[in-house]
Motif scaffolding. Sequence first.
Motif, PDB file in Angstrom:
ATOM      1  N   ILE A 130       0.826  -1.210   0.000  1.00  0.00           N
ATOM      2  CA  ILE A 130       0.000   0.000   0.000  1.00  0.00           C
ATOM      3  C   ILE A 130       0.862   1.264   0.000  1.00  0.00           C
ATOM      4  N   LEU A 131       1.993   1.216   0.697  1.00  0.00           N
ATOM      5  CA  LEU A 131       2.860   2.392   0.793  1.00  0.00           C
ATOM      6  C   LEU A 131       3.963   2.412  -0.260  1.00  0.00           C
ATOM      7  N   TYR A 132       4.105   1.331  -1.002  1.00  0.00           N
ATOM      8  CA  TYR A 132       5.180   1.216  -1.987  1.00  0.00           C
ATOM      9  C   TYR A 132       5.202   2.355  -3.013  1.00  0.00           C
ATOM     10  N   PRO A 133       4.052   2.829  -3.534  1.00  0.00           N
ATOM     11  CA  PRO A 133       4.108   3.923  -4.518  1.00  0.00           C
ATOM     12  C   PRO A 133       4.741   5.201  -3.984  1.00  0.00           C
ATOM     13  N   GLN A 134       4.885   5.317  -2.665  1.00  0.00           N
ATOM     14  CA  GLN A 134       5.437   6.541  -2.084  1.00  0.00           C
ATOM     15  C   GLN A 134       6.920   6.423  -1.734  1.00  0.00           C
ATOM     16  N   LEU A 135       7.549   5.311  -2.062  1.00  0.00           N
ATOM     17  CA  LEU A 135       8.950   5.149  -1.677  1.00  0.00           C
ATOM     18  C   LEU A 135       9.850   6.196  -2.335  1.00  0.00           C
ATOM     19  N   ASP A 136       9.614   6.479  -3.607  1.00  0.00           N
ATOM     20  CA  ASP A 136      10.435   7.472  -4.290  1.00  0.00           C
ATOM     21  C   ASP A 136       9.998   8.890  -3.997  1.00  0.00           C
ATOM     22  N   GLU A 137       8.704   9.072  -3.771  1.00  0.00           N
ATOM     23  CA  GLU A 137       8.169  10.413  -3.556  1.00  0.00           C
ATOM     24  C   GLU A 137       6.829  10.308  -2.825  1.00  0.00           C
ATOM     25  N   PRO A 138       6.691  10.929  -1.652  1.00  0.00           N
ATOM     26  CA  PRO A 138       5.375  10.925  -0.994  1.00  0.00           C
ATOM     27  C   PRO A 138       4.346  11.612  -1.888  1.00  0.00           C
ATOM     28  N   LYS A 139       3.204  10.972  -2.052  1.00  0.00           N
ATOM     29  CA  LYS A 139       2.154  11.546  -2.892  1.00  0.00           C
ATOM     30  C   LYS A 139       0.830  10.900  -2.527  1.00  0.00           C
ATOM     31  N   PRO A 140      -0.277  11.573  -2.821  1.00  0.00           N
ATOM     32  CA  PRO A 140      -1.582  10.955  -2.576  1.00  0.00           C
ATOM     33  C   PRO A 140      -1.680   9.629  -3.311  1.00  0.00           C
ATOM     34  N   THR A 141      -2.144   8.610  -2.605  1.00  0.00           N
ATOM     35  CA  THR A 141      -2.226   7.263  -3.173  1.00  0.00           C
ATOM     36  C   THR A 141      -3.559   6.651  -2.790  1.00  0.00           C
ATOM     37  N   VAL A 142      -4.285   6.139  -3.778  1.00  0.00           N
ATOM     38  CA  VAL A 142      -5.596   5.548  -3.510  1.00  0.00           C
ATOM     39  C   VAL A 142      -5.547   4.051  -3.759  1.00  0.00           C
ATOM     40  N   ILE A 143      -6.228   3.304  -2.896  1.00  0.00           N
ATOM     41  CA  ILE A 143      -6.334   1.860  -2.997  1.00  0.00           C
ATOM     42  C   ILE A 143      -7.810   1.519  -3.218  1.00  0.00           C
ATOM     43  N   PRO A 144      -8.209   1.106  -4.432  1.00  0.00           N
ATOM     44  CA  PRO A 144      -9.602   0.711  -4.662  1.00  0.00           C
ATOM     45  C   PRO A 144      -9.840  -0.699  -4.115  1.00  0.00           C
ATOM     46  N   VAL A 145     -10.842  -0.848  -3.255  1.00  0.00           N
ATOM     47  CA  VAL A 145     -11.103  -2.139  -2.617  1.00  0.00           C
ATOM     48  C   VAL A 145     -12.592  -2.309  -2.350  1.00  0.00           C
ATOM     49  N   GLY A 146     -12.963  -3.528  -1.995  1.00  0.00           N
ATOM     50  CA  GLY A 146     -14.267  -3.775  -1.418  1.00  0.00           C
ATOM     51  C   GLY A 146     -14.219  -3.424   0.066  1.00  0.00           C
ATOM     52  N   PRO A 147     -15.360  -3.191   0.700  1.00  0.00           N
ATOM     53  CA  PRO A 147     -15.353  -2.774   2.098  1.00  0.00           C
ATOM     54  C   PRO A 147     -14.782  -3.815   3.046  1.00  0.00           C
ATOM     55  N   ASP A 148     -14.725  -5.090   2.628  1.00  0.00           N
ATOM     56  CA  ASP A 148     -14.148  -6.107   3.502  1.00  0.00           C
ATOM     57  C   ASP A 148     -12.652  -5.883   3.713  1.00  0.00           C
ATOM     58  N   GLN A 149     -12.027  -5.089   2.852  1.00  0.00           N
ATOM     59  CA  GLN A 149     -10.593  -4.822   2.965  1.00  0.00           C
ATOM     60  C   GLN A 149     -10.275  -3.610   3.829  1.00  0.00           C
ATOM     61  N   ASP A 150     -11.302  -2.971   4.392  1.00  0.00           N
ATOM     62  CA  ASP A 150     -11.067  -1.767   5.176  1.00  0.00           C
ATOM     63  C   ASP A 150     -10.143  -1.981   6.377  1.00  0.00           C
ATOM     64  N   PRO A 151     -10.143  -3.148   7.049  1.00  0.00           N
ATOM     65  CA  PRO A 151      -9.163  -3.321   8.137  1.00  0.00           C
ATOM     66  C   PRO A 151      -7.733  -3.109   7.675  1.00  0.00           C
ATOM     67  N   HIS A 152      -7.409  -3.554   6.469  1.00  0.00           N
ATOM     68  CA  HIS A 152      -6.075  -3.312   5.937  1.00  0.00           C
ATOM     69  C   HIS A 152      -5.810  -1.809   5.793  1.00  0.00           C
ATOM     70  N   MET A 153      -6.805  -1.085   5.324  1.00  0.00           N
ATOM     71  CA  MET A 153      -6.598   0.352   5.096  1.00  0.00           C
ATOM     72  C   MET A 153      -6.421   1.099   6.410  1.00  0.00           C
ATOM     73  N   ARG A 154      -7.193   0.742   7.420  1.00  0.00           N
ATOM     74  CA  ARG A 154      -7.031   1.422   8.710  1.00  0.00           C
ATOM     75  C   ARG A 154      -5.644   1.177   9.289  1.00  0.00           C
ATOM     76  N   LEU A 155      -5.182  -0.076   9.198  1.00  0.00           N
ATOM     77  CA  LEU A 155      -3.847  -0.383   9.720  1.00  0.00           C
ATOM     78  C   LEU A 155      -2.774   0.327   8.900  1.00  0.00           C
ATOM     79  N   ALA A 156      -2.918   0.357   7.585  1.00  0.00           N
ATOM     80  CA  ALA A 156      -1.918   1.012   6.741  1.00  0.00           C
ATOM     81  C   ALA A 156      -1.818   2.498   7.054  1.00  0.00           C
ATOM     82  N   ARG A 157      -2.944   3.148   7.292  1.00  0.00           N
ATOM     83  CA  ARG A 157      -2.920   4.574   7.627  1.00  0.00           C
ATOM     84  C   ARG A 157      -2.242   4.788   8.984  1.00  0.00           C
ATOM     85  N   ASP A 158      -2.519   3.898   9.922  1.00  0.00           N
ATOM     86  CA  ASP A 158      -1.859   4.006  11.234  1.00  0.00           C
ATOM     87  C   ASP A 158      -0.351   3.830  11.105  1.00  0.00           C
TER      88      ASP A 158
END
Length: 549
Positions: free
Chosen positions: A239-267
Amino acid sequence: MTTDDSHHDDASPDEDRRQSGGAWREPDTRSGGDPVLPDGGTEAEGADEATLDPWGSSTIADYRKLFEQFGIEEFDEVLPEVPNPHYLMRRGVIFGHRDYRPVAEAMRNDDPFAALSGFMPTGDPHIGHKLVFDEIIWHQQQGGDAYALIADLEAHSARGLSWDEIDEHATNYLLSLLALGFDPDEGTLYRQSDNREVQDLAFELGAEANFSELQAIYDFDGETDISHMQSVVTQMADILYPQLDEPKPTVIPVGPDQDPHMRLARDLAARMRYFGVTEAFASFEADGVERTLLRQAYDAREDYAEDADRPRCGEAADWLREHQPAPADARESVVAKLDEAGKEPLRPRIRFLDRNATDEAFEALIEAIDGEKRVYDEHIDTFDLDHAEAEELARQVELDNGGYGFQPPSSIYHRFMTGLTGGKMSSSIPASHISLLDDPEDGYDKVKSATTGGRSTAEEQREKGGKADECPVYELYAYLLSGDDDEFAKEVYDECVGGERLCGGCKEQAAELMEQFLEEHQEKRAEWEDKLAELDIDLDSDRAPTSAD
């Protein structure tokens, strides 16, 4: 974060309903007048409203509950800010988001942004997966850096697939992604197992997470394989890999069942930062609720301060005691802090918190802050910067001193598709789904045999109209068969609920469109099959067989 059969297949019949009294919702003028799916929601019997499980089969009775229970925001609210929105956005198939505004702003300003999603190769790609493929491709077409990954480590650890099975399924996913329009020359394709940068980042992120946290989020226990837990931090690294070279807004399209991953990634993105940036009013620390009360007290300073230009903490404490704003527990704690601060001035400032900064980075930040500032052991207060300026300064100092500077990843959430048989869309029930590898004639037959939202008789349908909101065939029109043509999708809906369209003719038209789609899709897959060897991704794993094989 990954898409696999279980993530899309275990949807209940009522999951995708957006009802509004049996009528298409009127065009939303905020988004340029494009029609969207009917609004509302019904509860599916036995559905799980409270648990989102990335690997399980929980269903979602009412998508609106996600707004309240998990803090997912309604996509309709951000839609007017999105240039040239995809039809899945316009029709409400994409129904929610977390922090999508930075991505939309980057699009409008032609600034860098990225989109990423992963695909767990556990079976054939099907029309449910096409939603995610389309979302990645659309973001690429809007100018974003697009990333698509094969989650082979997750498939091996969480699903127990052999490497030979993974290779076969990975090839099929990749061919469909390319056939639908992903540009490999402008985007990035990779396998988790081959990406050393992702694995190294996962190791670093793992230092910021612990078993208790994963247990609470994913219900891991003493029987959970270590490799399964490793696959979680690997997904965080994806999830954070696209920002390794440069921090930038990054969106992950998912179904709502994947939201636990997104909350942890943001933390984890926040925990990896050198500095936190927040608002403060005095030398002591305060949480978000306490800061709200401090802001109220500061704004009311004319009512109580001997010198309104220099209100004292003790005076603010007295005002809070007298006016007793809620919540009581936060009020009591902040009053105690204000009393202890006594005559210290209550004064808004921006605070830089030292989270993981090196000594060199902390000193560099002190040097970089112009104007009035106060330096403490673990934070710096500045009085001449606004929050956005402080965020940018903190990130730049971090990057200059070897940090990542991650921005919190964003996410968008799409509805699940209902199975063609009216129940769950499941790869174990062939009639319930259409594989992107299905023979076009089989796709035609499956649609012709699908359950509909029609009435018992043609006469009753003409009199009362069909139930498009409860019809898997109408979903095919809205999600896929109408393509970008909103007027066509609206026409099908209006004719159905108005009684002009009968199920036999509607299914025949849908079946023909599905057959045509599959024919064209598979022709494009065949074209790409001859060019796979030219891509910078290895689809033949050289990993040795294990007990899972």
